[in-house]
Scaffold this active site. Structure first.
Site, PDB file in Angstrom:
ATOM      1  N   CYS A  84       0.888  -1.237  -0.168  1.00  0.00           N
ATOM      2  CA  CYS A  84      -0.024   0.030   0.071  1.00  0.00           C
ATOM      3  C   CYS A  84       1.097   1.297   0.057  1.00  0.00           C
ATOM      4  CB  CYS A  84      -0.739  -0.015   1.230  1.00  0.00           C
ATOM      5  SG  CYS A  84       0.023   0.087   2.694  1.00  0.00           S
ATOM      6  N   CYS A  87       3.127   1.758   3.099  1.00  0.00           N
ATOM      7  CA  CYS A  87       4.046   0.875   3.101  1.00  0.00           C
ATOM      8  C   CYS A  87       5.308   1.303   2.210  1.00  0.00           C
ATOM      9  CB  CYS A  87       3.560  -0.498   2.627  1.00  0.00           C
ATOM     10  SG  CYS A  87       2.365  -1.172   3.692  1.00  0.00           S
TER      11      CYS A  87
END
Length: 87
Positions: A10, A13
């Site tokens: 994501c 991240c």
């Protein structure tokens, strides 16, 4: 220093990975960074919230993305702790 960033890929991240690399590069610390995106591997590591950061086998951060200044502080503390244990 072995660093692992946990997350399914994501945006948060990716931001955590970028902040970690920027902080480590700024500190000029030797490191190996691995990104763990596999859900079974994330769960096996005991991660409860992503993104998460592990340094030398110790989970130091879960569920948020700190700024580069805080990241630098986290890595400085880990480096100091490693120096105390190996010296």
């Amino acid at each position: 220093m072995n660093v692992r960033v946990f997350g399914p890929g994501c945006a948060n991240c990716r931001r955590l990975e970028a902040a970690a690399r920027e902080a480590l590069d700024a500190l000029q610390l030797p490191y190996e960074l691995t990104k763990v995106e596999s859900l079974p591997d994330i769960v096996a590591a005991g991660v409860l919230r992503t993104p998460a950061l592990e340094i030398d086998g110790r989970m130091v951060l879960q569920g948020r993305v700190p700024g580069v200044t805080e990241m630098r502080h986290i890595f400085e503390q880990a480096w100091a702790a490693e120096a105390r244990h190996s010296g």
